[in-house]
Scaffold this active site. Structure first.
Site, mmCIF file in Angstrom:
data_model
loop_
_atom_site.group_PDB
_atom_site.id
_atom_site.type_symbol
_atom_site.label_atom_id
_atom_site.label_comp_id
_atom_site.label_asym_id
_atom_site.label_seq_id
_atom_site.Cartn_x
_atom_site.Cartn_y
_atom_site.Cartn_z
ATOM 1 N N ASP A 65 0.605 -0.981 -0.324
ATOM 2 C CA ASP A 65 0.154 0.191 0.120
ATOM 3 C C ASP A 65 0.868 0.875 -0.549
ATOM 4 O O ASP A 65 1.861 1.370 0.436
ATOM 5 C CB ASP A 65 -0.783 0.386 1.542
ATOM 6 C CG ASP A 65 -2.159 0.971 0.924
ATOM 7 O OD1 ASP A 65 -2.228 1.257 0.162
ATOM 8 O OD2 ASP A 65 -2.841 1.698 2.411
ATOM 9 N N HIS B 110 2.984 3.798 -9.051
ATOM 10 C CA HIS B 110 2.128 2.026 -9.081
ATOM 11 C C HIS B 110 3.528 1.090 -10.354
ATOM 12 O O HIS B 110 4.343 0.620 -9.975
ATOM 13 C CB HIS B 110 0.617 1.556 -9.949
ATOM 14 C CG HIS B 110 -0.449 2.122 -9.337
ATOM 15 N ND1 HIS B 110 -0.548 1.539 -7.853
ATOM 16 C CD2 HIS B 110 -1.637 3.110 -9.481
ATOM 17 C CE1 HIS B 110 -1.612 2.386 -7.757
ATOM 18 N NE2 HIS B 110 -2.319 3.453 -8.314
ATOM 19 N N THR C 58 -11.294 -6.360 -4.302
ATOM 20 C CA THR C 58 -12.079 -6.322 -5.245
ATOM 21 C C THR C 58 -13.027 -4.978 -4.946
ATOM 22 O O THR C 58 -13.622 -4.611 -5.887
ATOM 23 C CB THR C 58 -13.235 -7.237 -4.214
ATOM 24 O OG1 THR C 58 -13.163 -8.715 -3.702
ATOM 25 C CG2 THR C 58 -14.417 -7.051 -4.956
ATOM 26 N N TRP D 296 -11.646 -2.488 -7.215
ATOM 27 C CA TRP D 296 -12.764 -1.944 -8.567
ATOM 28 C C TRP D 296 -13.536 -0.569 -8.918
ATOM 29 O O TRP D 296 -14.052 -0.235 -10.195
ATOM 30 C CB TRP D 296 -13.610 -3.142 -8.888
ATOM 31 C CG TRP D 296 -12.739 -4.297 -9.280
ATOM 32 C CD1 TRP D 296 -13.272 -5.681 -8.603
ATOM 33 C CD2 TRP D 296 -12.243 -4.592 -10.672
ATOM 34 N NE1 TRP D 296 -12.087 -6.461 -9.498
ATOM 35 C CE2 TRP D 296 -11.933 -6.408 -10.717
ATOM 36 C CE3 TRP D 296 -12.146 -4.100 -12.173
ATOM 37 C CZ2 TRP D 296 -11.570 -6.468 -11.963
ATOM 38 C CZ3 TRP D 296 -11.354 -4.586 -12.799
ATOM 39 C CH2 TRP D 296 -10.836 -5.542 -12.524
ATOM 40 N N LEU E 131 10.571 -20.231 -4.434
ATOM 41 C CA LEU E 131 9.503 -19.905 -4.201
ATOM 42 C C LEU E 131 8.083 -19.807 -5.156
ATOM 43 O O LEU E 131 8.129 -19.648 -6.116
ATOM 44 C CB LEU E 131 9.309 -18.630 -4.189
ATOM 45 C CG LEU E 131 9.180 -17.066 -3.122
ATOM 46 C CD1 LEU E 131 8.708 -16.894 -2.008
ATOM 47 C CD2 LEU E 131 8.738 -16.420 -4.093
ATOM 48 N N ARG F 185 1.782 -4.915 6.096
ATOM 49 C CA ARG F 185 1.597 -4.092 5.371
ATOM 50 C C ARG F 185 2.071 -2.687 5.379
ATOM 51 O O ARG F 185 2.780 -2.589 6.760
ATOM 52 C CB ARG F 185 -0.148 -3.991 6.432
ATOM 53 C CG ARG F 185 -0.450 -2.298 5.020
ATOM 54 C CD ARG F 185 -2.033 -2.389 5.918
ATOM 55 N NE ARG F 185 -2.520 -1.500 4.364
ATOM 56 C CZ ARG F 185 -3.847 -1.322 3.821
ATOM 57 N NH1 ARG F 185 -4.857 -2.294 4.736
ATOM 58 N NH2 ARG F 185 -4.608 -0.608 3.439
ATOM 59 N N ARG G 140 -4.793 -1.401 8.680
ATOM 60 C CA ARG G 140 -5.567 -2.132 8.566
ATOM 61 C C ARG G 140 -5.552 -3.968 7.964
ATOM 62 O O ARG G 140 -5.236 -3.892 6.980
ATOM 63 C CB ARG G 140 -7.354 -1.374 8.207
ATOM 64 C CG ARG G 140 -7.070 -0.355 6.424
ATOM 65 C CD ARG G 140 -8.230 0.217 6.688
ATOM 66 N NE ARG G 140 -7.717 1.090 5.305
ATOM 67 C CZ ARG G 140 -7.279 2.209 5.668
ATOM 68 N NH1 ARG G 140 -7.610 3.273 6.894
ATOM 69 N NH2 ARG G 140 -7.480 2.982 4.542
ATOM 70 N N SER H 190 -8.003 -4.552 5.646
ATOM 71 C CA SER H 190 -8.781 -4.172 3.901
ATOM 72 C C SER H 190 -9.187 -4.895 3.248
ATOM 73 O O SER H 190 -9.033 -5.402 2.333
ATOM 74 C CB SER H 190 -7.554 -3.772 3.142
ATOM 75 O OG SER H 190 -7.814 -2.052 3.869
ATOM 76 N N GLU I 219 1.077 -12.985 12.564
ATOM 77 C CA GLU I 219 2.299 -11.852 13.675
ATOM 78 C C GLU I 219 1.603 -10.936 12.652
ATOM 79 O O GLU I 219 1.856 -10.640 11.031
ATOM 80 C CB GLU I 219 3.588 -12.159 13.564
ATOM 81 C CG GLU I 219 3.620 -13.560 14.148
ATOM 82 C CD GLU I 219 3.722 -12.857 15.560
ATOM 83 O OE1 GLU I 219 3.851 -11.317 16.002
ATOM 84 O OE2 GLU I 219 3.026 -14.195 16.607
HETATM 85 C C1 IPE Z 1 -5.126 -2.879 -0.371
HETATM 86 O O1 IPE Z 1 -5.038 -1.536 -0.306
HETATM 87 C C2 IPE Z 1 -6.009 -3.753 -1.146
HETATM 88 C C3 IPE Z 1 -3.874 -3.511 -1.924
HETATM 89 C C4 IPE Z 1 -3.286 -3.647 -2.028
HETATM 90 C C5 IPE Z 1 -4.173 -4.363 -3.382
HETATM 91 P P1 IPE Z 1 -5.970 -0.346 -0.633
HETATM 92 O O2 IPE Z 1 -5.363 1.126 -0.400
HETATM 93 O O3 IPE Z 1 -6.837 -0.454 -1.773
HETATM 94 O O4 IPE Z 1 -6.776 -0.468 0.722
HETATM 95 P P2 IPE Z 1 -7.151 1.028 2.093
HETATM 96 O O5 IPE Z 1 -9.344 1.485 1.023
HETATM 97 O O6 IPE Z 1 -6.951 1.817 2.100
HETATM 98 O O7 IPE Z 1 -8.086 -0.155 3.131
HETATM 99 C C1 IPE Z 2 -1.682 0.515 -3.662
HETATM 100 O O1 IPE Z 2 -0.698 1.821 -3.356
HETATM 101 C C2 IPE Z 2 -1.950 0.128 -4.632
HETATM 102 C C3 IPE Z 2 -2.951 -0.855 -5.097
HETATM 103 C C4 IPE Z 2 -4.526 -0.705 -4.281
HETATM 104 C C5 IPE Z 2 -3.176 -1.419 -6.468
HETATM 105 P P1 IPE Z 2 -2.095 2.487 -3.801
HETATM 106 O O2 IPE Z 2 -3.062 2.448 -5.167
HETATM 107 O O3 IPE Z 2 -3.307 2.355 -2.642
HETATM 108 O O4 IPE Z 2 -1.595 3.697 -2.450
HETATM 109 P P2 IPE Z 2 -2.320 5.103 -1.678
HETATM 110 O O5 IPE Z 2 -2.522 4.180 -0.824
HETATM 111 O O6 IPE Z 2 -2.929 5.814 -2.717
HETATM 112 O O7 IPE Z 2 -1.331 5.964 -1.412
HETATM 113 MG MG MG Z 3 -4.121 2.412 -0.813
#
Ligand code: IPE
Ligand code: IPE
Ligand code: MG
Length: 248
Positions: free
Chosen positions: A20, A37, A66, A69, A131, A188, A194, A196, A207
């Site tokens: 994230d 990304h 999910t 999307w 792996l 995370r 969280r 998510s 852990e």
């Molecule tokens: C969780 O990240 C999903 C992935 C890393 C693929 P999000 O950025 O979508 O999570 P929330 O919405 O902040 O909880």
């Molecule tokens: C994680 O980074 C990648 C995906 C959920 C696909 P984010 O795109 O959620 O980046 P932030 O959390 O908005 O910074």
């Molecule tokens: Mg995010």
């Protein structure tokens, strides 16, 4: 931190990561979210390499949920394109490194080109013994658990499964992760504390490691740091410390 600092005798078998913070990382640099990304892919490459090198057996990466999307269409499209381009580019190297690819999630919901590219990577690497790299794509734990419940209910209705026989083993065998052990460690990035909708059932006794580092800055050293942190912990599984110590 160097790989030598890791105690090979107490490695987690399975590490799961919520990657994230790509968007915020890019924004902090005055860039578009998509740039984040792209940089995140370099972290994936690094973490996969070091995980293989130290002997981790399963690495699950939450790449698209999910709920993702619901992001703006341009971002969803860019993420799917990036996924296809990355798999195409990396599959030979992954194969050379003896990595075996898997996907968990609603595979049919992915664009056809993604499905095709992923399926090819899965097939090419099917006999590899290093792996296991598991990509969670269009995945959510509630989706997975509901599917398992439906499949079990159907079998009970057809009389092929006795409800009295439903135990943890039966339930686990209906999850997308039925071929993998539960993760001992879940990481995370990006400072959010969280889950998510990630592996809710499988993380029951994992852990949890939360770091403020955004995913594009999470590389070899940060991964090794997380493993070292895990190795300092005492996993008690409801027992008391003395019981754990006496079995060592
Ligand atoms: C969780 O990240 C999903 C992935 C890393 C693929 P999000 O950025 O979508 O999570 P929330 O919405 O902040 O909880
Ligand atoms: C994680 O980074 C990648 C995906 C959920 C696909 P984010 O795109 O959620 O980046 P932030 O959390 O908005 O910074
Ligand atoms: Mg995010």
């Amino acid at each position: 931190m160097q790989p030598e600092a890791i105690d090979k005798r107490s490695l987690p078998q399975h590490v799961a990561i919520i990657m994230d913070g790509n968007g915020r990382w890019a924004k902090e640099r005055g860039q578009d979210r998509i740039y984040g990304h792209h940089e995140g892919v370099i972290s994936v490459r690094d973490v996969v390499a070091v995980a293989g090198e130290i002997g981790i057996q399963y690495l699950t990466l939450y790449a698209f949920s999910t709920e993702n999307w619901n992001r703006p269409k341009a971002e969803v499209d860019a993420l799917m394109e990036l996924l296809v381009a990355t798999i195409r580019k990396e599959v030979d190297e992954l194969h050379k490194k003896n990595v075996r690819m898997h996907v968990i999630g609603d595979f049919a919901a992915l664009p056809e080109i993604c499905q095709k590219e992923m399926q090819e990577a899965i097939d090419i690497t099917a006999n590899n013994t290093g792996l296991n790299l598991i990509l969670a794509l269009s995945y959510s734990a509630k989706w997975e658990i509901l599917n398992a419940v439906k499949a079990i209910a159907q079998k009970a209705k057809e009389g092929v499964l006795n409800p009295d026989d439903i135990d943890e083993t039966v339930f686990h065998s209906h999850l997308c992760t039925h071929r993998f052990p539960d993760p001992e460690l879940m990481i995370r990035t990006s400072g959010e504390s969280r889950i998510s909708n990630f592996l809710l059932y499988q993380l029951a006794y994992s852990e949890l490691y939360f770091t403020p580092t955004h995913w594009p800055d999470f590389r070899r050293a940060q991964f090794l740091q997380a493993i070292a942190d895990y190795q300092q912990r005492e996993r008690r599984f409801g027992m008391i410390s003395e019981q754990i110590q006496s079995t060592k």
